[in-house]
Design an enzyme around this catalytic site. Sequence first.
Site, PDB file in Angstrom:
ATOM      1  N   ARG A 279      -7.145  -0.402   0.051  1.00  0.00           N
ATOM      2  CA  ARG A 279      -7.453  -1.027  -0.422  1.00  0.00           C
ATOM      3  C   ARG A 279      -7.602  -2.931   0.696  1.00  0.00           C
ATOM      4  O   ARG A 279      -8.609  -3.404   0.362  1.00  0.00           O
ATOM      5  CB  ARG A 279      -7.802  -1.190  -1.857  1.00  0.00           C
ATOM      6  CG  ARG A 279      -8.489  -2.200  -2.804  1.00  0.00           C
ATOM      7  CD  ARG A 279      -8.209  -1.869  -4.310  1.00  0.00           C
ATOM      8  NE  ARG A 279      -9.174  -2.525  -5.469  1.00  0.00           N
ATOM      9  CZ  ARG A 279      -8.412  -3.380  -6.167  1.00  0.00           C
ATOM     10  NH1 ARG A 279      -7.561  -4.052  -5.721  1.00  0.00           N
ATOM     11  NH2 ARG A 279      -9.724  -4.268  -6.805  1.00  0.00           N
TER      12      ARG A 279
ATOM     13  N   LEU B 174     -14.693  -7.070  -6.312  1.00  0.00           N
ATOM     14  CA  LEU B 174     -14.303  -5.555  -5.875  1.00  0.00           C
ATOM     15  C   LEU B 174     -13.935  -5.353  -7.309  1.00  0.00           C
ATOM     16  O   LEU B 174     -12.617  -5.754  -7.993  1.00  0.00           O
ATOM     17  CB  LEU B 174     -13.564  -5.456  -4.829  1.00  0.00           C
ATOM     18  CG  LEU B 174     -13.149  -4.264  -4.309  1.00  0.00           C
ATOM     19  CD1 LEU B 174     -12.060  -4.250  -3.488  1.00  0.00           C
ATOM     20  CD2 LEU B 174     -12.988  -3.297  -4.939  1.00  0.00           C
ATOM     21  N   SER B 175     -13.925  -4.231  -7.814  1.00  0.00           N
ATOM     22  CA  SER B 175     -14.465  -3.673  -9.682  1.00  0.00           C
ATOM     23  C   SER B 175     -12.758  -3.051  -9.210  1.00  0.00           C
ATOM     24  O   SER B 175     -11.582  -3.083  -8.133  1.00  0.00           O
ATOM     25  CB  SER B 175     -14.702  -2.642  -9.514  1.00  0.00           C
ATOM     26  OG  SER B 175     -16.251  -3.015 -10.126  1.00  0.00           O
ATOM     27  N   ARG B 176     -11.329  -3.674 -10.437  1.00  0.00           N
ATOM     28  CA  ARG B 176     -10.388  -3.334 -10.148  1.00  0.00           C
ATOM     29  C   ARG B 176     -10.131  -1.999 -10.547  1.00  0.00           C
ATOM     30  O   ARG B 176     -11.105  -0.694 -10.667  1.00  0.00           O
ATOM     31  CB  ARG B 176     -10.108  -3.455 -11.596  1.00  0.00           C
ATOM     32  CG  ARG B 176     -10.512  -3.460 -13.282  1.00  0.00           C
ATOM     33  CD  ARG B 176      -9.718  -3.294 -14.144  1.00  0.00           C
ATOM     34  NE  ARG B 176      -8.572  -3.211 -14.731  1.00  0.00           N
ATOM     35  CZ  ARG B 176      -8.216  -2.272 -15.584  1.00  0.00           C
ATOM     36  NH1 ARG B 176      -9.193  -2.141 -16.528  1.00  0.00           N
ATOM     37  NH2 ARG B 176      -7.406  -1.628 -16.378  1.00  0.00           N
TER      38      ARG B 176
ATOM     39  N   ILE C 222     -11.211   0.757 -12.759  1.00  0.00           N
ATOM     40  CA  ILE C 222     -12.759   0.651 -13.020  1.00  0.00           C
ATOM     41  C   ILE C 222     -13.252   1.660 -11.951  1.00  0.00           C
ATOM     42  O   ILE C 222     -14.431   2.945 -12.355  1.00  0.00           O
ATOM     43  CB  ILE C 222     -13.604  -0.097 -13.890  1.00  0.00           C
ATOM     44  CG1 ILE C 222     -15.020   0.481 -14.606  1.00  0.00           C
ATOM     45  CG2 ILE C 222     -13.573  -0.790 -11.699  1.00  0.00           C
ATOM     46  CD1 ILE C 222     -14.464   0.716 -15.723  1.00  0.00           C
TER      47      ILE C 222
END
Length: 218
Positions: free
Chosen positions: A41, A67-69, A72
């Site tokens: 990531r 950037l989504s967690r 999710i």
Amino acid sequence: MTDVRGIGMTSQRTRLRLIERLKADGIGDERVLQAMTDTPRHLFVDEALAHRAYEDTALPIGFNQTLSRPYIVARMTELVLQHGAPNRILELGTGSGYQTAILSNLVGEIYSVERIKPLLDKARARLRQLRIRNVRCKHGDGFEGWAEFAPFDVILSAAAPESVPEILLSQLAPGGILLLPVGGDSQKLVLVRSTPDGFEETVIEDVLFVPMRGGVQR
Ligand code: SAH
């Protein structure tokens, strides 16, 4: 040069801590957990933020986008896989390309649309660096879907429209699903399934995504 394997920049221990956290939060699908373990990531954010890449938090990627967690991303991927083994997926909001990279391990072909050109260019470069080849990206407006490659087994959006866009429903294969955040200040993650009797909607949980915007940005 950032290390593709993530050695040094982020230790294996830090990454495994995130996986433990995802498990504790209810992510049970081993395929998803494996993909999250294998995907670096920290390569999807600016180097200045790389040290925070394995926290369960959303991170800025520029242009007011995030950037989504990880939770999710994992949850949405799990829902996609629960639906079977989808071959053809349309992703709306490529953003950093992180969700795309996770999916690329688990599904056949991904078609991904992003409206902000510089974000898309960066995402493309990252996917290339990671030698991910089953993804086709396009600079465009996700509200239009991607008619050329429809119908899709799954359409997944990382940006929230105010209501479910009809065009997207029309690009679903029979039995296909549309998974997307819907709403303004208060959003729900919604799963719409195309059935012989029409569209069936299930609300999954409360979420907070960036809004889906029409048009494109150069
Ligand atoms: N999945 C991404 C999340 C990025 S945030 C990741 O893993 O990094 C959501 C993205 O949706 C943003 O990049 C935003 O520019 C994009 N977006 C918003 N409206 C859009 C639209 N109409 N079409 C395509 N992309 C859109």
